[in-house]
Scaffold this motif. Structure first.
Motif, short mmCIF file in Angstrom:
data_model
loop_
_atom_site.label_atom_id
_atom_site.label_comp_id
_atom_site.label_asym_id
_atom_site.label_seq_id
_atom_site.Cartn_x
_atom_site.Cartn_y
_atom_site.Cartn_z
N PRO A 2 -21.48 -1.34 1.83
CA PRO A 2 -20.16 -1.38 2.45
C PRO A 2 -19.48 -0.01 2.38
CG PRO A 2 -20.10 -2.44 0.30
CD PRO A 2 -21.54 -2.13 0.58
N TYR A 3 -18.63 0.26 3.32
CA TYR A 3 -17.94 1.54 3.38
C TYR A 3 -16.86 1.58 2.31
CZ TYR A 3 -15.82 5.69 5.49
OH TYR A 3 -15.34 6.95 5.73
N PRO A 4 -16.84 2.61 1.44
CA PRO A 4 -15.78 2.69 0.42
C PRO A 4 -14.47 3.17 1.03
CG PRO A 4 -17.28 4.57 0.24
CD PRO A 4 -17.82 3.69 1.34
N VAL A 5 -13.47 2.32 1.00
CA VAL A 5 -12.19 2.64 1.66
C VAL A 5 -11.23 3.25 0.64
CG1 VAL A 5 -10.23 1.74 2.94
CG2 VAL A 5 -12.52 0.80 3.33
N PHE A 6 -10.99 4.54 0.74
CA PHE A 6 -9.99 5.22 -0.09
C PHE A 6 -9.66 6.55 0.59
CE2 PHE A 6 -14.02 6.86 -1.56
CZ PHE A 6 -13.78 8.22 -1.74
N LYS A 7 -8.59 7.16 0.12
CA LYS A 7 -8.17 8.45 0.65
C LYS A 7 -7.72 9.32 -0.50
CE LYS A 7 -4.92 10.52 3.98
NZ LYS A 7 -3.82 10.23 4.93
N GLU A 8 -8.17 10.56 -0.52
CA GLU A 8 -7.78 11.51 -1.56
C GLU A 8 -6.74 12.48 -1.00
OE1 GLU A 8 -11.49 11.91 -4.59
OE2 GLU A 8 -11.59 13.13 -2.79
N ILE A 9 -5.69 12.71 -1.77
CA ILE A 9 -4.64 13.64 -1.36
C ILE A 9 -4.29 14.54 -2.54
CG2 ILE A 9 -3.66 12.07 0.37
CD1 ILE A 9 -1.46 11.39 -1.66
N GLU A 10 -3.72 15.68 -2.23
CA GLU A 10 -3.20 16.57 -3.27
C GLU A 10 -1.70 16.39 -3.33
OE1 GLU A 10 -3.31 21.29 -4.56
OE2 GLU A 10 -4.68 20.52 -3.02
N CYS A 11 -1.18 16.20 -4.54
CA CYS A 11 0.24 15.86 -4.72
C CYS A 11 0.99 17.01 -5.40
CB CYS A 11 0.39 14.59 -5.56
SG CYS A 11 -0.59 13.21 -4.98
N LYS A 12 2.30 16.96 -5.23
CA LYS A 12 3.16 17.95 -5.87
C LYS A 12 4.39 17.24 -6.40
CE LYS A 12 5.41 22.39 -5.08
NZ LYS A 12 5.70 23.47 -4.09
N ASN B 89 10.12 15.29 -11.95
CA ASN B 89 8.85 14.60 -12.22
C ASN B 89 8.63 13.44 -11.25
OD1 ASN B 89 7.84 16.13 -14.42
ND2 ASN B 89 9.36 15.14 -15.75
N GLU B 90 8.96 13.66 -9.97
CA GLU B 90 8.78 12.64 -8.95
C GLU B 90 7.77 13.12 -7.90
OE1 GLU B 90 13.29 10.71 -8.93
OE2 GLU B 90 12.81 12.46 -7.67
N ILE B 91 6.92 12.20 -7.47
CA ILE B 91 5.94 12.47 -6.43
C ILE B 91 6.27 11.59 -5.23
CG2 ILE B 91 3.50 12.31 -5.79
CD1 ILE B 91 2.80 12.83 -8.70
N LYS B 92 6.32 12.21 -4.05
CA LYS B 92 6.66 11.46 -2.85
C LYS B 92 5.42 10.83 -2.24
CE LYS B 92 9.67 11.80 1.21
NZ LYS B 92 10.52 12.69 2.02
N LEU B 93 5.45 9.53 -2.07
CA LEU B 93 4.34 8.78 -1.48
C LEU B 93 4.91 7.69 -0.58
CD1 LEU B 93 1.28 8.11 -1.35
CD2 LEU B 93 1.64 6.56 -3.28
N ASP B 94 4.42 7.61 0.64
CA ASP B 94 4.90 6.61 1.61
C ASP B 94 6.41 6.68 1.77
OD1 ASP B 94 2.27 5.72 1.82
OD2 ASP B 94 2.54 4.23 0.23
N LYS B 95 6.95 7.93 1.84
CA LYS B 95 8.38 8.19 2.02
C LYS B 95 9.22 7.66 0.87
CE LYS B 95 7.95 8.04 7.07
NZ LYS B 95 8.44 7.43 8.33
N THR B 96 8.59 7.49 -0.30
CA THR B 96 9.29 6.97 -1.48
C THR B 96 8.97 7.87 -2.67
OG1 THR B 96 9.08 4.71 -0.64
CG2 THR B 96 9.62 4.96 -2.97
N LEU B 97 9.98 8.16 -3.48
CA LEU B 97 9.79 8.98 -4.67
C LEU B 97 9.34 8.09 -5.84
CD1 LEU B 97 12.88 11.35 -4.42
CD2 LEU B 97 10.49 11.94 -4.01
N GLY C 279 -0.39 2.32 -9.75
CA GLY C 279 0.47 1.20 -9.42
C GLY C 279 0.28 0.77 -7.98
N GLU C 280 1.14 -0.17 -7.54
CA GLU C 280 1.11 -0.61 -6.15
C GLU C 280 1.83 0.39 -5.27
OE1 GLU C 280 2.84 -4.53 -6.13
OE2 GLU C 280 0.85 -5.47 -6.20
N ARG C 281 1.33 0.55 -4.07
CA ARG C 281 1.98 1.47 -3.14
C ARG C 281 3.38 0.96 -2.81
NH1 ARG C 281 -2.36 4.08 0.99
NH2 ARG C 281 -0.48 5.24 1.53
N PRO C 282 4.32 1.84 -2.59
CA PRO C 282 5.72 1.41 -2.42
C PRO C 282 5.93 0.35 -1.35
CG PRO C 282 5.60 3.78 -2.72
CD PRO C 282 4.18 3.30 -2.62
#
Length: 473
Positions: free
Chosen positions: A310-320, A325-333, A367-370
Motif C-alpha cells: 500500500p502507498y504510505p500516505v504522509f507529508k514532510e514539511i519544514e517548520c519554523k 514557541n508556536e508553529i503555524k499549521l493549517d492556519k492555526t498556531l 497531536g490531531e491536526r487543528p
C-alpha cells in the motif's frame, strides 16, 4: 493481383476499343492468361473467408491462452508471464504445438487489444468505457459529540455502471486525497484504469488551458504511478465533463445526509456509507434497464489489481517557530514547548495527525491536526424555545436524535405541563453551560444520585425541586 486501374484499362480496351487479348498483353506487358481473365471474365467483389483454422482456433488452447493474457494484462508489467512461460504452462496441460505457434497467437491477440485488461468478448461502444472513474469532493454535515461538523466526502463513480463509492475525510488537502483514494481502491477491490478529476490544487500544479495540458504535482504523479492509473484533467469551469460524479455528490448529500447523521468517528461513518451505497446498487440503471449491481460486477472484472504494497500516505514539511514557541499549521498556531531551542524542526503530517521532530529526529510534539477539532455548536437555546411552542411535535424534530439519552428520556414525559417546566429548566442551565456539560453533570444538577441505569432517576422529586426553586425566585 492487378491494381483496379489496370483492370479497368483492360476492360476498356477489350469492350470499347475492340482490342485482342494479344494486343492488350503487349500494350500492358502482362501475362496472356491474366489479360484473358480480366478482359473476358467477371470481376466481382467476393466476401473474404475470415475464419481461422489451426489448433489455437479449432481446439481449446486459444481460449485458455486468451484467458491468461486477459488476466495478466491487469497486472503490472513485471508480474506478467513471458511467451516462454505461457508455452511452458500450456505444455503441462497437454498442448501439442510449438513455441512459435504460441508466439504468433500472442502477437495477433495483442495487436487487437491495445488497452490493458480489455475484455475478450467485447463491449458495445460507449461514451464511458468500463473501469473508467470520476472523482470529486463534496461537503457534508454531520453531528459529532454534540456539535455540527463539516466533513469532506470524496466520491468516486463509474459512469459505465453508475456505481458510486464514498469516504468521509476531515479536509481536502493532499494527504486526505491520497488517504481517501487508497480507501476507495480497497472498497472497490481494484484500481480504475483512468480517473477523471477537475483542476484540484492537491493534484494539479498548472491548470489545463486551450494550448497547454494540465501539469500534475510530483506527489500526485508518484501516487498515480504506484497504482498504475491514468489521469484525465477536465477543462477549467467544465463540470459537465465529470457530470456523473457531480450528480452522485448531490445524490449522496440528499439521500444519505439529509438531516446531518450522527458520527461516532470516521471509520464507523465510512462503513455506514459503504453499506448504504452497496444497497443503493440494487436498483435499475437510469438508461440500460439493468441493475446497477449487475453492471458493476461486470465492470469490476476490468479493474487493475491492487499493488502488494500500500502507498504510505504522509507529508514532510519544514517548520519554523515564532518567539512564542508556536508553529503555524493549517492556519492555526500550535504551542510547542521549547520549540525555539531547536535550530530545525520537521513535521510529518497524515490526514488526521501531526508529529514535530527536531533536526536530530527526536519527537518534540504530536497531536490531531487543528481541523479535526473544528465544529459548530448546536444552538440548543433556539431549538428548545421552538420546542416549547409545539410540545406535541418535539420528538419528531430533526434535532431530537442529537440529545444525550438521559436528557432525551428526561424530556419524554406524558404531561405537557411537565415537559414545558423541564424545557424551561434546561433553558436556564444553557445560559451558563452547554448541553455536553449539562449531560456530564446531569444528576448533580437535578439533585439526584447517579445510578447504574440512567432511567432510574426519581423524576417526581426533581419536579418538586424545580417547582421550589421557581417559587423561591
Amino acid at each position: 493481383m492487378l491494381a483496379m486501374t489496370d483492370i479497368n484499362t483492360i476492360k476498356n480496351l477489350r469492350n470499347n476499343h475492340d482490342k485482342s487479348i494479344n494486343h492488350i498483353r503487349r500494350e500492358l506487358n502482362v501475362n496472356w492468361r491474366t489479360a484473358k481473365k480480366y478482359a473476358d471474365g467477371e470481376y466481382l467483389p467476393q466476401k473474404k473467408n475470415r475464419s481461422k483454422s489451426g489448433m489455437m482456433y479449432d481446439e481449446e488452447w486459444g481460449d485458455i491462452l486468451t484467458l491468461w493474457l486477459s488476466e495478466d494484462a491487469k497486472l503490472s508489467k513485471k508480474k506478467r508471464r513471458t511467451n516462454v512461460a505461457y508455452h511452458r504452462e500450456l505444455k503441462t496441460i497437454g498442448f501439442p504445438g510449438s513455441y512459435r505457434t504460441v508466439c504468433m497467437f500472442i502477437q495477433e491477440w495483442r495487436s487487437t487489444h491495445h488497452h490493458e485488461g480489455s475484455i475478450d468478448k467485447g463491449f458495445e461502444r460507449l461514451e464511458h468505457p468500463p473501469a473508467e472513474a470520476q472523482l470529486d469532493f463534496g461537503t457534508m454535515e454531520v453531528e459529532h459529540e454534540g456539535a455540527f461538523k463539516d466533513v469532506k466526502t470524496l466520491v468516486m463513480t463509474f459512469p459505465y455502471s453508475n456505481a458510486g463509492f464514498a469516504v468521509a475525510l476531515p479536509a481536502e488537502n493532499q494527504e486526505c486525497l491520497f488517504e481517501g483514494m487508497t480507501q476507495l481502491f480497497h472498497q472497490i477491490g481494484g484500481v480504475p484504469k483512468v480517473i477523471r478529476i477537475d483542476n484540484m490544487s492537491t493534484a494539479v500544479t498548472q491548470t489545463k488551458s486551450r494550448y497547454k495540458p494540465a501539469i500534475l504535482t510530483d506527489a500526485y504523479l508518484q501516487f498515480a504511478t504506484h497504482y498504475r492509473f491514468d489521469t484525465q484533467v477536465c477543462n477549467p469551469r467544465s463540470g459537465n465533463e465529470k457530470g456523473n460524479v457531480e450528480n452522485k455528490v448531490g445524490y449522496i448529500r440528499y439521500n444519505f445526509f439529509p438531516t446531518s447523521p450522527s458520527m461516532k468517528d470516521y471509520p464507523s461513518l465510512n462503513e455506514q456509507l459503504k453499506q448504504q451505497l452497496q444497497e443503493d446498487r440494487n436498483r435499475l440503471h437510469y438508461e440500460k434497464n439493468r441493475f446497477i449491481e449487475d453492471l458493476w460486477k461486470e465492470e469490476q472484472g476490468q479493474l487493475l489489481t491492487l499493488p502488494e504494497t500500500p502507498y504510505p500516505v504522509f507529508k514532510e514539511i519544514e517548520c519554523k517557530a515564532n518567539k512564542y514557541n508556536e508553529i503555524k499549521l493549517d492556519k492555526t498556531l500550535i504551542h510547542v514547548p521549547m520549540a525555539r531551542n531547536h535550530s530545525k524542526i520537521y513535521g510529518v503530517l497524515t490526514a488526521e495527525t501531526y508529529s514535530f521532530y527536531s533536526g536530530s529526529g527526536i519527537l518534540i510534539a504530536e497531536g490531531e491536526r487543528p481541523y479535526m477539532l473544528k465544529n459548530r455548536p448546536i444552538d440548543w437555546g433556539v431549538i428548545l424555545h421552538d420546542w416549547r411552542k409545539k410540545l406535541q411535535s418535539m420528538k419528531y424534530s430533526r434535532y431530537w436524535k442529537y440529545l444525550p439519552e438521559r436528557i432525551k428520556f428526561y424530556l419524554d414525559h406524558q404531561d405537557w405541563k411537565t415537559q414545558e417546566e423541564r424545557l424551561n429548566f434546561l433553558l436556564s442551565l444553557l445560559v451558563i453551560q452547554d448541553m455536553k456539560q449539562i449531560n456530564e453533570r446531569f444528576y448533580e444538577l437535578i439533585g439526584a444520585e447517579s445510578h447504574s441505569e440512567n432511567y432510574e432517576v426519581d423524576w417526581n422529586s426533581y419536579d418538586r425541586l424545580g417547582f421550589l426553586s421557581k417559587e423561591g425566585s
